[in-house]
Design a protein around this motif. Sequence first.
Motif, PDB file in Angstrom:
ATOM      1  N   SER A  58     -39.321 -12.193  -0.736  1.00 22.52           N
ATOM      2  CA  SER A  58     -40.143 -12.676   0.290  1.00 22.52           C
ATOM      3  C   SER A  58     -40.004 -12.190   1.659  1.00 22.52           C
ATOM      4  N   ILE A  59     -38.500 -11.888   2.000  1.00 23.28           N
ATOM      5  CA  ILE A  59     -38.275 -11.665   3.279  1.00 23.28           C
ATOM      6  C   ILE A  59     -39.093  -9.999   3.446  1.00 23.28           C
ATOM      7  N   ALA A  60     -38.960  -9.192   2.329  1.00 19.25           N
ATOM      8  CA  ALA A  60     -39.574  -7.852   2.594  1.00 19.25           C
ATOM      9  C   ALA A  60     -41.239  -8.099   2.776  1.00 19.25           C
ATOM     10  N   VAL A  61     -41.848  -9.102   1.917  1.00 16.81           N
ATOM     11  CA  VAL A  61     -43.213  -9.355   2.350  1.00 16.81           C
ATOM     12  C   VAL A  61     -43.452  -9.474   3.653  1.00 16.81           C
ATOM     13  N   THR A  62     -42.794 -10.525   4.300  1.00 21.42           N
ATOM     14  CA  THR A  62     -42.853 -11.049   5.705  1.00 21.42           C
ATOM     15  C   THR A  62     -42.773 -10.050   6.642  1.00 21.42           C
ATOM     16  N   TYR A  63     -41.760  -9.027   6.441  1.00 24.08           N
ATOM     17  CA  TYR A  63     -41.401  -8.018   7.320  1.00 24.08           C
ATOM     18  C   TYR A  63     -42.532  -6.763   7.163  1.00 24.08           C
ATOM     19  N   TYR A  64     -42.821  -6.285   6.049  1.00 20.57           N
ATOM     20  CA  TYR A  64     -43.520  -5.078   5.765  1.00 20.57           C
ATOM     21  C   TYR A  64     -45.265  -5.354   5.931  1.00 20.57           C
ATOM     22  N   PHE A  65     -45.609  -6.587   5.684  1.00 21.29           N
ATOM     23  CA  PHE A  65     -46.844  -6.888   5.749  1.00 21.29           C
ATOM     24  C   PHE A  65     -47.253  -7.835   7.155  1.00 21.29           C
ATOM     25  N   ASP A  66     -46.466  -7.775   8.101  1.00 25.06           N
ATOM     26  CA  ASP A  66     -46.424  -8.462   9.121  1.00 25.06           C
ATOM     27  C   ASP A  66     -47.078  -9.836   8.878  1.00 25.06           C
ATOM     28  N   PHE A  67     -46.436 -10.562   8.088  1.00 27.24           N
ATOM     29  CA  PHE A  67     -47.153 -11.932   7.681  1.00 27.24           C
ATOM     30  C   PHE A  67     -47.203 -13.128   8.716  1.00 27.24           C
ATOM     31  N   LEU A  68     -45.872 -13.066   9.535  1.00 23.69           N
ATOM     32  CA  LEU A  68     -46.190 -14.196  10.678  1.00 23.69           C
ATOM     33  C   LEU A  68     -47.142 -13.799  11.586  1.00 23.69           C
ATOM     34  N   ASN A  69     -47.387 -12.667  12.145  1.00 26.83           N
ATOM     35  CA  ASN A  69     -48.500 -12.240  12.981  1.00 26.83           C
ATOM     36  C   ASN A  69     -49.597 -12.582  12.503  1.00 26.83           C
ATOM     37  N   THR A  70     -50.005 -12.127  11.028  1.00 28.47           N
ATOM     38  CA  THR A  70     -51.446 -12.350  10.480  1.00 28.47           C
ATOM     39  C   THR A  70     -51.768 -13.729  10.343  1.00 28.47           C
ATOM     40  N   ILE A  71     -50.551 -14.521  10.043  1.00 24.74           N
ATOM     41  CA  ILE A  71     -50.809 -16.202  10.145  1.00 24.74           C
ATOM     42  C   ILE A  71     -51.053 -16.593  11.643  1.00 24.74           C
ATOM     43  N   ARG A  72     -50.342 -16.007  12.518  1.00 24.25           N
ATOM     44  CA  ARG A  72     -50.827 -16.453  14.011  1.00 24.25           C
ATOM     45  C   ARG A  72     -52.137 -15.972  14.488  1.00 24.25           C
ATOM     46  N   GLU A  73     -52.585 -14.700  13.905  1.00 21.05           N
ATOM     47  CA  GLU A  73     -53.803 -14.330  14.407  1.00 21.05           C
ATOM     48  C   GLU A  73     -55.012 -15.207  13.679  1.00 21.05           C
ATOM     49  N   THR A  74     -54.738 -15.517  12.262  1.00 28.68           N
ATOM     50  CA  THR A  74     -55.557 -16.507  11.836  1.00 28.68           C
ATOM     51  C   THR A  74     -55.764 -17.638  12.289  1.00 28.68           C
ATOM     52  N   LEU A  75     -54.781 -18.534  12.753  1.00 29.54           N
ATOM     53  CA  LEU A  75     -54.765 -19.527  13.476  1.00 29.54           C
ATOM     54  C   LEU A  75     -55.717 -19.363  14.825  1.00 29.54           C
ATOM     55  N   GLN A  76     -55.456 -18.449  15.671  1.00 28.30           N
ATOM     56  CA  GLN A  76     -56.266 -18.217  16.645  1.00 28.30           C
ATOM     57  C   GLN A  76     -57.742 -17.910  16.408  1.00 28.30           C
ATOM     58  N   ALA A  77     -58.116 -17.552  15.326  1.00 31.57           N
ATOM     59  CA  ALA A  77     -59.520 -17.215  14.952  1.00 31.57           C
ATOM     60  C   ALA A  77     -60.355 -18.468  14.544  1.00 31.57           C
ATOM     61  N   ASP A  78     -59.692 -19.887  14.548  1.00 30.53           N
ATOM     62  CA  ASP A  78     -60.019 -20.992  14.239  1.00 30.53           C
ATOM     63  C   ASP A  78     -60.604 -20.945  12.704  1.00 30.53           C
ATOM     64  N   SER A  79     -59.797 -20.569  11.977  1.00 27.23           N
ATOM     65  CA  SER A  79     -60.427 -20.318  10.420  1.00 27.23           C
ATOM     66  C   SER A  79     -60.125 -21.950   9.893  1.00 27.23           C
ATOM     67  N   TRP A  80     -61.347 -22.215   9.488  1.00 28.27           N
ATOM     68  CA  TRP A  80     -61.422 -23.565   8.767  1.00 28.27           C
ATOM     69  C   TRP A  80     -60.769 -23.802   7.440  1.00 28.27           C
ATOM     70  N   TRP A  81     -60.643 -22.605   6.772  1.00 26.86           N
ATOM     71  CA  TRP A  81     -59.958 -22.488   5.450  1.00 26.86           C
ATOM     72  C   TRP A  81     -58.708 -22.674   5.728  1.00 26.86           C
ATOM     73  N   PHE A  82     -58.211 -22.130   6.726  1.00 25.99           N
ATOM     74  CA  PHE A  82     -56.633 -22.034   6.973  1.00 25.99           C
ATOM     75  C   PHE A  82     -56.081 -23.437   7.541  1.00 25.99           C
ATOM     76  N   VAL A  83     -57.081 -23.851   8.260  1.00 19.25           N
ATOM     77  CA  VAL A  83     -56.688 -25.235   8.872  1.00 19.25           C
ATOM     78  C   VAL A  83     -56.681 -26.357   7.606  1.00 19.25           C
TER      79      VAL A  83
END
Length: 174
Positions: free
Chosen positions: A67-92
Amino acid sequence: MEAGVSGGDGLARLRHPLRRGAEPRDPLLLQPPFGGGGMAEESSAVETKRKLLARLNIHSASWILASIAVTYYFDFLNTIRETLQADSWWFVSGSCLLAACLSVAFYCILYLEWYCGIGDYDAQYPALIPITTATFIAAAICFNVALWPVWSFMTPLLLFIQFMGVVMLMSLLG
């Protein structure tokens, strides 16, 4: 031939450690208490240490590291932040469903089991487990749809690894 005989004796000691003069496996159980500590204090400390070591194994550590490797290598947290900024109805929607799932889970664990002392809460409240499962599955579907444009077919695998890492981390806590 004698090597085979001594190897058989070692196998018997592994199977039956307290028979035939074999040493016990856990040396902590044979140590006397330090500084006049009572047997109850020592046994509870040994029990706590044994429970922690039983929870921490290669399986749980592997999921946490993955899980730590996925978070680091796939830039998981930045992707989540960008998805939230894009106003994704599915994510909300997935976030709301996950919050509902976690609130029911915390109600079961914290309130019913710890505060009220109901150990078998699924027998007294049989609808709680199916409701929690259904809301979690719906949240997982929403998260997969929301993050599919980013990782495509890797999305279910990455989310599953993150889920298992969080579950194993929580299992270490209690």
